[in-house]
Design an enzyme around this catalytic site. Structure first.
Site, PDB file in Angstrom:
ATOM      1  N   TYR A  66       0.689  -1.271   0.157  1.00 51.19           N
ATOM      2  CA  TYR A  66      -0.120   0.013   0.109  1.00 51.19           C
ATOM      3  C   TYR A  66       1.077   1.283   0.149  1.00 51.19           C
ATOM      4  O   TYR A  66       2.040   1.128   0.626  1.00 51.19           O
ATOM      5  CB  TYR A  66      -0.784  -0.024   1.205  1.00 51.19           C
ATOM      6  CG  TYR A  66      -1.906  -0.945   1.073  1.00 51.19           C
ATOM      7  CD1 TYR A  66      -3.404  -0.663   0.431  1.00 51.19           C
ATOM      8  CD2 TYR A  66      -1.925  -2.313   1.462  1.00 51.19           C
ATOM      9  CE1 TYR A  66      -4.425  -1.455   0.452  1.00 51.19           C
ATOM     10  CE2 TYR A  66      -3.037  -3.245   1.242  1.00 51.19           C
ATOM     11  CZ  TYR A  66      -4.147  -2.700   1.025  1.00 51.19           C
ATOM     12  OH  TYR A  66      -5.265  -3.719   0.724  1.00 51.19           O
ATOM     13  N   GLU A  67       0.338   2.219  -0.467  1.00 50.19           N
ATOM     14  CA  GLU A  67       0.968   3.676  -0.755  1.00 50.19           C
ATOM     15  C   GLU A  67       1.575   4.179   0.441  1.00 50.19           C
ATOM     16  O   GLU A  67       2.546   4.923   0.337  1.00 50.19           O
ATOM     17  CB  GLU A  67       0.259   4.417  -1.345  1.00 50.19           C
ATOM     18  CG  GLU A  67       0.839   5.883  -2.040  1.00 50.19           C
ATOM     19  CD  GLU A  67      -0.293   6.825  -2.626  1.00 50.19           C
ATOM     20  OE1 GLU A  67       0.019   7.964  -2.450  1.00 50.19           O
ATOM     21  OE2 GLU A  67      -1.082   6.386  -3.172  1.00 50.19           O
ATOM     22  N   SER A  68       0.904   4.075   1.654  1.00 50.47           N
ATOM     23  CA  SER A  68       1.390   4.606   2.942  1.00 50.47           C
ATOM     24  C   SER A  68       2.753   3.640   3.360  1.00 50.47           C
ATOM     25  O   SER A  68       3.272   4.379   4.447  1.00 50.47           O
ATOM     26  CB  SER A  68       0.259   4.354   3.968  1.00 50.47           C
ATOM     27  OG  SER A  68      -0.138   2.932   4.030  1.00 50.47           O
TER      28      SER A  68
END
Length: 254
Positions: A51-53
């Site tokens: 995920y981008e986080s």
């Protein structure tokens, strides 16, 4: 509703089936996240969700509300900084497949998630924006797009190119220096589109059960190319539906 499942359920199952076990998948929130988590809970238990986080190898037991949902960090193999996930994992080509949604999509798989109507400074609608989608579209080994098919979304020309698919045709990705292979497949609530090898134009190759070519063409804002003999997808199995509905029931829970 078609039979014992909805069009959205058929779309999500069809998308999940495209993910192979052991692949590294960069996941967008919404339909892409639902499909990726369905794949991990069924045929691809070793699917690596990124995920981008900065959450690598997340294993949520419910659908995350956003890329910042704590369940992603709590269940990840590792949590790295956002610059690191982009600079070390995504941009060098270490991610096999990117899963994206779209507000608008054109015949060459270009995606708009920025503005609709008017111009950039004064649009009719300002959308959430790019996020990590441009880098996902540029650098992943391949991209799978999940989006509902209608005239508002499937447009002759996107109002703003947020994420490049094949630009205006063959050679554009190479000219722009994009590392990744581009959109391999667009999965909708009506069927599946794939780029033609010679033109890169999205072509209808598969239909979901009960859907006709005429319906797909009527929901597309350009003259949709169709394969000579589109294949009909297999409907969801009882197990796929049970797992998907259990995941959907977790939305909004903590």
């Amino acid at each position: 509703m078609s039979g014992a499942y909805t069009a959205d359920e058929m779309m999500t199952v069809a998308a999940a089936r495209q993910l192979r076990d052991g692949a590294a998948c960069f996941v967008g929130i919404g339909l892409p996240s639902t499909a990726a988590n369905l794949a991990r809970a069924t045929h691809a238990p070793n699917l690596v969700l990124v995920y981008e986080s900065g959450c690598l190898g997340a294993k949520p037991d419910r659908l995350p509300l956003s890329i910042g949902d704590g369940i992603l960090a709590d269940t990840a193999d590792a949590v790295v900084s956002v610059p690191e996930v982009f600079n070390y994992w995504l941009q060098p080509g270490r991610i096999d497949v990117g899963f994206l949604g779209a507000a608008q999509l054109d015949r060459y798989g270009n995606i708009n998630t920025t503005v609709i109507g008017g111009d950039y400074d004064d649009p009719a609608v300002r959308l959430p924006g790019a996020g990590g989608a441009p880098e996902i579209a540029a650098s992943c080994g391949e991209v799978v797009v999940i989006v509902r098919q209608n005239l508002r979304t499937f447009t002759e020309r996107v109002d703003f190119v947020t994420s490049v698919g094949y630009g205006s045709g063959p050679g554009d990705r190479q000219r722009l220096g994009l590392r990744g292979g581009g959109p391999r497949m667009v999965i909708t609530d009506l069927g599946v589109l794939e780029p033609a090898p010679d033109t890169c134009e999205l072509t209808l190759t598969r239909l979901h059960p009960g859907v006709t070519v005429a319906q797909a063409r009527a929901a597309t804002g350009w003259a949709l190319a169709v394969a000579d003999q589109p294949v009909t997808n297999e409907p969801p199995t009882a197990d796929e539906l049970a797992v998907l509905r259990a995941l959907e029931a977790t939305k909004g829970t903590r």
